[in-house]
Design an enzyme around this catalytic site. Structure first.
Site, PDB file in Angstrom:
ATOM      1  N   ASP A  12       0.838  -1.204   0.000  1.00 23.09           N
ATOM      2  CA  ASP A  12       0.000   0.000   0.000  1.00 23.09           C
ATOM      3  C   ASP A  12       0.875   1.257   0.000  1.00 23.09           C
ATOM      4  O   ASP A  12       1.986   1.249   0.541  1.00 23.09           O
ATOM      5  CB  ASP A  12      -0.889  -0.018   1.253  1.00 23.09           C
ATOM      6  CG  ASP A  12      -2.046   0.958   1.126  1.00 23.09           C
ATOM      7  OD1 ASP A  12      -2.262   1.515   0.030  1.00 23.09           O
ATOM      8  OD2 ASP A  12      -2.737   1.176   2.136  1.00 23.09           O
ATOM      9  N   ASN A  60     -10.522  -2.537  -6.299  1.00 22.51           N
ATOM     10  CA  ASN A  60      -9.727  -1.633  -7.148  1.00 22.51           C
ATOM     11  C   ASN A  60     -10.344  -1.418  -8.529  1.00 22.51           C
ATOM     12  O   ASN A  60     -10.031  -0.430  -9.210  1.00 22.51           O
ATOM     13  CB  ASN A  60      -8.285  -2.154  -7.329  1.00 22.51           C
ATOM     14  CG  ASN A  60      -7.414  -2.009  -6.097  1.00 22.51           C
ATOM     15  OD1 ASN A  60      -6.436  -2.744  -5.925  1.00 22.51           O
ATOM     16  ND2 ASN A  60      -7.747  -1.062  -5.215  1.00 22.51           N
TER      17      ASN A  60
END
Ligand code: FPP
Length: 248
Positions: A12, A60
């Protein structure tokens, strides 16, 4: 140092890395691919057997189309470039997730590489792509539901092992250690069933800055932890003495 058999990583912070430098987010992802390459390399050197990387989540797909396309482009070029490296180093590629949602060109390259590297046995690089744990569990329930409906499986005979076997990760042991970069302390729908007893490690480093040294620090911290699997410390010490060897 105790080396985890299976290391899982939530990579991340690519977007923030780029935003901090007033660069387009995609440059953060591109830099993130460089971290992938150096961390894969380091994991091999350390003797980690399974490395799972959360490269693209089910959620996503909801990002701006431009970013989704750029991520797919990076993934495609990574896969094309990486095949010879994987073969050279004896790495087997695997993938988990709803792979049929990926663009056809990507799923074809992926299938080919998975097939071509199937006999490599030094390390498994497992990419979570279009992956969400709840989606994986739902698909597993559908499979098991069909077996029950057809009479192949009795509901009372259903075991935890049956559930594990119906998951995308059926060929891979549960993660020993999860690392998440960028300071967020969430699991974000990643390997929920499989991480029941995983050690969790969170670092402030953004993924493009996550270095080999930081990986070593995470593993050193993991080595210091005592994994009890719901038992007491005394029980574990007794069983270690009986077994004549350390447990992790
Ligand atoms: C999270 O950063 C990262 C992703 C959504 C994608 C991870 C992808 C890569 C590292 C590159 C492609 C992967 C491979 C295996 C070739 P973020 O965008 O959520 O960062 P932010 O939270 O700072 O916005």
């Amino acid at each position: 140092m105790q080396i985890p058999t299976h290391l899982a990583i939530i990579m991340d912070g690519n977007g923030r890395w780029a935003e901090q430098r007033r660069l387009p987010r995609i440059l953060g992802h591109r830099k993130g691919v460089e971290s992938v390459q150096s961390i894969v390399d380091e994991c091999m050197k350390l003797g980690i057997r399974y490395l799972t990387l959360y490269a693209f989540s089910s959620e996503n797909w909801g990002r701006p189309q431009e970013e989704v396309e750029a991520l797919m482009g990076l993934l495609g070029s990574f896969l094309k470039k990486e095949l010879s490296q994987l073969q050279k180093r004896g790495i087997r590629l695997m993938a988990i997730g709803e792979l049929d949602r990926l663009p056809e060109t990507i799923s074809k390259i992926l299938k080919d590489i998975v097939k071509e590297t199937a006999d490599n046995d030094r390390m498994v690089l497992n990419l979570a792509l279009s992956y969400g744990s709840r989606n994986e569990l739902t698909r597993a329930m559908q499979t098991l539901g069909r077996e029950i409906a057809s009479g192949k499986l009795h509901p009372d005979a259903l075991t935890e092992a049956d559930i594990g076997a119906a998951l995308d990760t059926h060929a891979i042991p549960d993660p020993d250690l999860l690392i998440r970069t960028s300071g967020e302390m969430r699991i974000s729908n990643f390997l929920l069933w499989q991480m029941a007893y995983s050690e969790l490690y969170f670092t402030e480093a953004l993924w493009p800055d996550f270095s080999r040294d930081q990986l070593l620090q995470a593993i050193q911290e993991y080595s210091r932890r005592q994994r009890r699997f719901g038992l007491t410390g005394a029980q574990l010490r007794d069983s270690n003495i009986r077994d004549g060897e350390g447990r992790h």
